[in-house]
Design a protein around this motif. Structure first.
Motif, PDB file in Angstrom:
ATOM      1  N   UNK A  41     -24.528 -70.313 -11.981  1.00 29.17           N
ATOM      2  CA  UNK A  41     -24.445 -68.716 -12.119  1.00 29.17           C
ATOM      3  C   UNK A  41     -22.775 -68.409 -12.222  1.00 29.17           C
ATOM      4  N   UNK A  42     -22.028 -69.176 -11.518  1.00 33.92           N
ATOM      5  CA  UNK A  42     -20.760 -68.921 -11.517  1.00 33.92           C
ATOM      6  C   UNK A  42     -19.890 -69.393 -12.970  1.00 33.92           C
ATOM      7  N   UNK A  43     -20.365 -70.552 -13.373  1.00 31.31           N
ATOM      8  CA  UNK A  43     -20.059 -71.003 -14.752  1.00 31.31           C
ATOM      9  C   UNK A  43     -20.304 -70.011 -15.869  1.00 31.31           C
ATOM     10  N   UNK A  44     -21.484 -69.399 -15.783  1.00 40.69           N
ATOM     11  CA  UNK A  44     -21.960 -68.540 -16.669  1.00 40.69           C
ATOM     12  C   UNK A  44     -21.182 -67.072 -16.621  1.00 40.69           C
ATOM     13  N   UNK A  45     -20.532 -66.836 -15.681  1.00 43.82           N
ATOM     14  CA  UNK A  45     -19.821 -65.396 -15.475  1.00 43.82           C
ATOM     15  C   UNK A  45     -18.456 -65.935 -16.097  1.00 43.82           C
ATOM     16  N   UNK A  46     -17.900 -67.076 -15.634  1.00 42.79           N
ATOM     17  CA  UNK A  46     -16.471 -67.479 -15.876  1.00 42.79           C
ATOM     18  C   UNK A  46     -16.364 -67.546 -17.451  1.00 42.79           C
ATOM     19  N   UNK A  47     -17.294 -68.129 -18.309  1.00 47.36           N
ATOM     20  CA  UNK A  47     -17.259 -68.477 -19.474  1.00 47.36           C
ATOM     21  C   UNK A  47     -16.912 -67.067 -20.234  1.00 47.36           C
ATOM     22  N   UNK A  48     -17.669 -65.966 -20.052  1.00 47.00           N
ATOM     23  CA  UNK A  48     -17.477 -65.017 -21.064  1.00 47.00           C
ATOM     24  C   UNK A  48     -16.082 -64.226 -20.682  1.00 47.00           C
ATOM     25  N   UNK A  49     -15.697 -64.240 -19.367  1.00 46.60           N
ATOM     26  CA  UNK A  49     -14.435 -63.700 -19.156  1.00 46.60           C
ATOM     27  C   UNK A  49     -13.530 -64.244 -19.760  1.00 46.60           C
ATOM     28  N   UNK A  50     -13.343 -65.773 -19.792  1.00 45.93           N
ATOM     29  CA  UNK A  50     -12.263 -66.365 -20.495  1.00 45.93           C
ATOM     30  C   UNK A  50     -12.468 -66.263 -22.089  1.00 45.93           C
ATOM     31  N   UNK A  51     -13.718 -66.088 -22.726  1.00 48.05           N
ATOM     32  CA  UNK A  51     -13.966 -65.739 -23.940  1.00 48.05           C
ATOM     33  C   UNK A  51     -13.468 -64.375 -24.519  1.00 48.05           C
ATOM     34  N   UNK A  52     -13.772 -63.350 -23.527  1.00 46.23           N
ATOM     35  CA  UNK A  52     -13.157 -61.960 -23.769  1.00 46.23           C
ATOM     36  C   UNK A  52     -11.671 -61.849 -23.849  1.00 46.23           C
ATOM     37  N   UNK A  53     -11.071 -62.906 -23.056  1.00 43.98           N
ATOM     38  CA  UNK A  53      -9.452 -62.956 -23.065  1.00 43.98           C
ATOM     39  C   UNK A  53      -8.953 -63.336 -24.261  1.00 43.98           C
ATOM     40  N   UNK A  54      -8.394 -62.596 -25.068  1.00 46.79           N
ATOM     41  CA  UNK A  54      -7.950 -62.933 -26.509  1.00 46.79           C
ATOM     42  C   UNK A  54      -6.889 -63.894 -26.073  1.00 46.79           C
ATOM     43  N   UNK A  55      -5.905 -64.018 -25.377  1.00 47.16           N
ATOM     44  CA  UNK A  55      -4.863 -65.035 -25.329  1.00 47.16           C
ATOM     45  C   UNK A  55      -5.333 -66.409 -24.706  1.00 47.16           C
ATOM     46  N   UNK A  56      -6.256 -66.445 -24.084  1.00 42.21           N
ATOM     47  CA  UNK A  56      -7.064 -67.532 -23.415  1.00 42.21           C
ATOM     48  C   UNK A  56      -7.830 -67.915 -24.893  1.00 42.21           C
ATOM     49  N   UNK A  57      -8.525 -67.139 -25.256  1.00 41.37           N
ATOM     50  CA  UNK A  57      -9.513 -67.731 -26.422  1.00 41.37           C
ATOM     51  C   UNK A  57      -8.779 -68.289 -27.474  1.00 41.37           C
ATOM     52  N   UNK A  58      -7.597 -68.021 -27.716  1.00 40.77           N
ATOM     53  CA  UNK A  58      -6.730 -68.408 -28.772  1.00 40.77           C
ATOM     54  C   UNK A  58      -6.293 -69.711 -28.727  1.00 40.77           C
ATOM     55  N   UNK A  59      -6.305 -70.397 -27.446  1.00 39.76           N
ATOM     56  CA  UNK A  59      -5.523 -71.507 -27.065  1.00 39.76           C
ATOM     57  C   UNK A  59      -6.713 -72.625 -26.576  1.00 39.76           C
ATOM     58  N   UNK A  60      -7.790 -72.189 -26.715  1.00 38.65           N
ATOM     59  CA  UNK A  60      -8.933 -73.153 -26.176  1.00 38.65           C
ATOM     60  C   UNK A  60      -8.706 -74.615 -26.861  1.00 38.65           C
ATOM     61  N   UNK A  61      -9.113 -75.348 -26.407  1.00 42.56           N
ATOM     62  CA  UNK A  61      -8.781 -76.856 -26.850  1.00 42.56           C
ATOM     63  C   UNK A  61     -10.017 -76.882 -28.022  1.00 42.56           C
ATOM     64  N   UNK A  62      -9.883 -77.750 -29.124  1.00 44.43           N
ATOM     65  CA  UNK A  62     -10.904 -77.672 -30.002  1.00 44.43           C
ATOM     66  C   UNK A  62     -11.965 -78.704 -29.738  1.00 44.43           C
ATOM     67  N   UNK A  63     -11.972 -79.428 -28.827  1.00 42.36           N
ATOM     68  CA  UNK A  63     -13.118 -80.511 -28.558  1.00 42.36           C
ATOM     69  C   UNK A  63     -13.589 -80.435 -27.181  1.00 42.36           C
ATOM     70  N   UNK A  64     -14.903 -80.544 -26.917  1.00 37.88           N
ATOM     71  CA  UNK A  64     -15.418 -80.381 -25.547  1.00 37.88           C
ATOM     72  C   UNK A  64     -14.751 -81.477 -24.904  1.00 37.88           C
ATOM     73  N   UNK A  65     -14.251 -82.610 -25.249  1.00 32.37           N
ATOM     74  CA  UNK A  65     -13.641 -83.882 -24.144  1.00 32.37           C
ATOM     75  C   UNK A  65     -12.333 -83.647 -23.841  1.00 32.37           C
ATOM     76  N   UNK A  66     -11.684 -82.529 -24.270  1.00 28.73           N
ATOM     77  CA  UNK A  66     -10.536 -82.035 -23.501  1.00 28.73           C
ATOM     78  C   UNK A  66     -10.504 -81.905 -22.000  1.00 28.73           C
ATOM     79  N   UNK A  67      -9.404 -82.563 -21.437  1.00 26.65           N
ATOM     80  CA  UNK A  67      -9.847 -82.187 -19.951  1.00 26.65           C
ATOM     81  C   UNK A  67      -9.100 -80.928 -19.540  1.00 26.65           C
ATOM     82  N   UNK A  68      -9.585 -80.291 -18.288  1.00 25.99           N
ATOM     83  CA  UNK A  68      -9.221 -78.893 -18.286  1.00 25.99           C
ATOM     84  C   UNK A  68      -7.906 -79.101 -17.450  1.00 25.99           C
ATOM     85  N   UNK A  69      -7.686 -80.162 -16.791  1.00 27.68           N
ATOM     86  CA  UNK A  69      -6.119 -80.370 -16.322  1.00 27.68           C
ATOM     87  C   UNK A  69      -5.036 -80.353 -17.214  1.00 27.68           C
ATOM     88  N   UNK A  70      -5.410 -81.188 -18.145  1.00 28.30           N
ATOM     89  CA  UNK A  70      -4.555 -81.374 -19.217  1.00 28.30           C
ATOM     90  C   UNK A  70      -4.326 -79.984 -20.005  1.00 28.30           C
TER      91      UNK A  70
END
Length: 162
Positions: A41-70
């Motif tokens: 449930x928490x992941x399903x809420x966090x993802x749209x919040x991040x997707x809605x946030x244009x500055x976050x969306x603009x810099x998302x990694x291109x690959x799902x294998x990218x690590x969150x920490x990096x």
């Protein structure tokens, strides 16, 4: 007074519970691409919040294998934007989640969400490029965040609270 009351007309057209519910569903859909059914449930809420946030969306990694920490180390400004946006967008996304549950698009099983079959098309489309990009970002984030580790760590790294 609801969060939506503070938004302009254009923002209300984009930031509405129905679209937020679709983004939650896209996050669950993305999660299910790489995992068994049942997105937390928490992941399903966090993802749209991040997707809605244009500055976050603009810099998302291109690959799902990218690590969150990096990613967070590289894109520290995204963390700041997310921390500012989360208190405003979180309630909107929760409204969308409730709408999706009431409509039967999603089903809650303990703390995990499962999609009902055939309710939302797999093909992403929208009236504008931004609508399409936000949906794609939510789908991607559902996949990417499911690989990022445990939820408390993800929330801590991103600097937001559930």
């Amino acid at each position: 007074m609801a969060v939506i009351d503070f938004l302009s007309r254009e923002e209300r057209n984009l930031f509405n519970p129905a679209f937020a519910g679709l983004l939650v569903t896209r996050a669950v859909q993305g999660h299910e691409q790489d995992n068994s059914p049942g997105c937390h449930l928490l992941l399903a809420v966090l993802a749209p919040v991040m997707a809605f946030t244009a500055p976050v969306r603009a810099v998302l990694p291109k690959n799902v294998s990218s690590t969150t920490v990096n990613w967070i180390e590289r894109e520290s400004a995204a963390r700041v934007h997310l921390r500012q946006a989360a208190p405003v967008l979180g309630p909107l996304v929760r409204e969308g989640l409730l709408l999706s549950l009431r409509a039967g698009v999603l089903v809650l099983d303990e703390q995990h969400l499962v999609r009902s079959t055939g309710r939302v098309p797999k093909r992403i489309s929208g009236d504008t490029l931004e609508v399409t990009q936000i949906q794609r970002a939510s789908l991607f984030l559902g996949r990417w965040l499911s690989r990022a580790g445990d939820l408390p760590t993800i929330f801590t790294l991103l600097g937001v609270r559930p």
